[in-house]
Design a protein around this motif. Structure first.
Motif, short mmCIF file in Angstrom:
data_model
loop_
_atom_site.label_atom_id
_atom_site.label_comp_id
_atom_site.label_asym_id
_atom_site.label_seq_id
_atom_site.Cartn_x
_atom_site.Cartn_y
_atom_site.Cartn_z
N ARG A 103 0.82 -1.14 0.00
CA ARG A 103 0.00 -0.06 -0.07
C ARG A 103 0.80 1.06 0.04
N GLY A 104 1.84 1.13 0.82
CA GLY A 104 2.77 2.54 0.96
C GLY A 104 3.39 2.69 -0.49
N LEU A 105 4.04 1.67 -0.94
CA LEU A 105 4.72 1.82 -2.53
C LEU A 105 3.66 2.17 -3.42
N THR A 106 2.53 1.61 -3.53
CA THR A 106 1.49 2.24 -4.67
C THR A 106 1.20 3.54 -4.29
N THR A 107 1.05 4.24 -2.87
CA THR A 107 0.74 5.31 -2.78
C THR A 107 1.66 6.30 -3.27
N VAL A 108 3.25 5.97 -2.70
CA VAL A 108 4.20 6.84 -3.14
C VAL A 108 4.45 6.75 -4.88
N PHE A 109 4.01 5.77 -5.59
CA PHE A 109 4.00 5.61 -6.94
C PHE A 109 3.28 6.67 -7.44
N TRP A 110 1.92 6.87 -6.99
CA TRP A 110 1.02 7.65 -7.60
C TRP A 110 1.21 9.23 -7.12
N GLY A 111 1.70 9.23 -5.86
CA GLY A 111 2.01 10.48 -5.15
C GLY A 111 2.98 11.33 -5.77
N LEU A 112 4.04 10.60 -6.27
CA LEU A 112 5.07 11.40 -6.84
C LEU A 112 4.69 12.15 -8.29
N PRO A 113 4.30 11.63 -8.93
CA PRO A 113 3.73 12.73 -10.33
C PRO A 113 2.72 13.51 -9.85
N SER A 114 1.71 12.77 -8.99
CA SER A 114 0.54 13.80 -8.65
C SER A 114 1.07 15.14 -8.28
N THR A 115 2.13 15.19 -7.22
CA THR A 115 2.68 16.17 -6.73
C THR A 115 3.25 17.40 -7.51
N LEU A 116 4.08 16.56 -8.44
CA LEU A 116 4.89 17.29 -9.50
C LEU A 116 3.85 18.01 -10.51
N LEU A 117 2.82 17.27 -10.74
CA LEU A 117 1.70 17.97 -12.01
C LEU A 117 0.97 19.10 -10.91
N ILE A 118 0.60 18.79 -9.93
CA ILE A 118 -0.37 19.88 -9.37
C ILE A 118 0.46 21.15 -8.96
N CYS A 119 1.88 20.90 -8.46
CA CYS A 119 2.85 22.32 -8.23
C CYS A 119 2.66 22.87 -9.61
N VAL A 120 3.03 22.29 -10.61
CA VAL A 120 3.26 22.73 -11.94
C VAL A 120 1.89 23.59 -12.43
N LEU A 121 0.78 22.92 -12.42
CA LEU A 121 -0.41 23.41 -12.69
C LEU A 121 -0.81 24.59 -11.87
N MET A 122 -0.57 24.56 -10.56
CA MET A 122 -0.77 25.69 -9.86
C MET A 122 -0.10 26.94 -10.29
N ALA A 123 1.10 26.85 -10.81
CA ALA A 123 1.85 27.95 -11.26
C ALA A 123 1.46 28.49 -12.58
N VAL A 124 0.87 27.49 -13.63
CA VAL A 124 0.52 27.73 -14.83
C VAL A 124 -0.85 27.97 -15.42
N ALA A 125 -1.66 27.29 -14.58
CA ALA A 125 -3.23 27.28 -14.79
C ALA A 125 -4.05 27.76 -13.99
N GLU A 126 -5.46 27.85 -14.20
CA GLU A 126 -6.25 28.71 -13.23
C GLU A 126 -7.18 27.69 -12.72
N PHE A 127 -7.38 26.50 -13.29
CA PHE A 127 -8.30 25.68 -12.80
C PHE A 127 -8.12 25.09 -11.30
N PRO A 128 -6.63 24.78 -11.27
CA PRO A 128 -6.49 24.07 -9.87
C PRO A 128 -6.62 25.03 -8.71
N ARG A 129 -6.50 26.42 -9.09
CA ARG A 129 -6.57 27.16 -7.97
C ARG A 129 -7.84 27.59 -7.46
N ALA A 130 -8.87 27.36 -8.16
CA ALA A 130 -10.26 27.24 -7.48
C ALA A 130 -10.49 26.35 -6.35
N LEU A 131 -9.61 25.42 -6.23
CA LEU A 131 -9.70 24.44 -4.88
C LEU A 131 -8.97 25.15 -3.83
N GLY A 132 -8.21 26.15 -4.20
CA GLY A 132 -7.51 26.60 -2.86
C GLY A 132 -6.29 25.97 -2.40
#
Length: 224
Positions: A14-43
């Motif tokens: 469970r930990g390995l699976t969570t880390v596997f999906w957490g890595l790209p999700s974190t990178l993607l969200i942080c980048v989208l926060m900087a360049v796109a508007e729609f993630p910012r609506a969620l604060g």
């Protein structure tokens, strides 16, 4: 297979699976926060959730072989950095709303460095885990790719720090000025990001998934 070991293996997978999906999700969200508007609506929620996934995943890993001191020490360091990243994650949103605020920008830079440090510590965790698993190929691959990841991450940090230090100098040789101008080109920046950031993340994800497959194979047998 010892039946008493199955619950801890469940937490490990469970930990390995969570880390596997957490890595790209974190990178993607942080980048989208900087360049796109729609993630910012969620604060602040998206970066907190994704970095929280990584913290949860590392905590799940800690429930495997709690008596192994070196393994647990490596996990404790990774847990500490994961917790720091969760605490700094809201500033990605704050900076996206006020990009001219120097304080927010500085915190985001700190988050970038702690994120890279977490990635390095995660590679060390995987190396310690591979040493406990009965798979020589996984052990050799983990040692090789963790060293390669470290080299790429150190190169990236040195490049960024060197770039900003040189940019502050007044008098530079013409060749250095041309190199700094070249680094401003969007395609060059994109290539550097791919090599120095995305490549270590993707290789770490590959190691995580391969380790997960080895663990599952030890329980259910190799896949046909």
């Amino acid at each position: 297979m010892n039946a008493d070991l199955l619950p801890s293996l469940r937490h490990l997978v469970r930990g390995l699976t969570t880390v596997f999906w957490g890595l790209p999700s974190t990178l993607l969200i942080c980048v989208l926060m900087a360049v796109a508007e729609f993630p910012r609506a969620l604060g602040c929620a998206p970066p907190i959730i994704t970095t929280g996934l990584l913290l949860f995943g590392v905590c799940e890993l800690a429930r495997f072989q709690p008596q192994e001191r070196e393994w647990q020490r490596a996990l404790e360091r990774a847990q500490l950095l994961a917790l720091v990243n969760v605490g700094l994650a809201p500033f990605v949103y704050f900076w996206s709303r006020q990009p001219t605020e120097a304080y927010y920008f500085q915190i985001v830079i700190v988050l970038a460095f702690t994120g890279l440090l977490f990635l390095y510590l995660l590679n060390h965790v995987l190396q310690r885990l591979a040493a406990m698993l009965p798979d020589e190929t996984l052990r050799a691959d983990t040692v090789f790719f963790t060293r390669l990841n470290l080299t790429l991450m150190v190169t990236g940090v040195v490049f960024v720090v060197g770039y900003y230090l040189l940019a502050e100098l007044k008098s530079l040789p013409q060749a250095v000025i041309e190199a700094l101008d070249l680094a401003q080109v969007a395609r060059i920046r994109f290539a550097l990001v791919v090599v120095l950031v995305l490549l270590p993340v993707s290789m770490t994800m590959s190691l995580v998934w391969k380790t997960r497959d080895v663990v599952l194979g030890s329980v259910f047998g190799p896949r046909s």
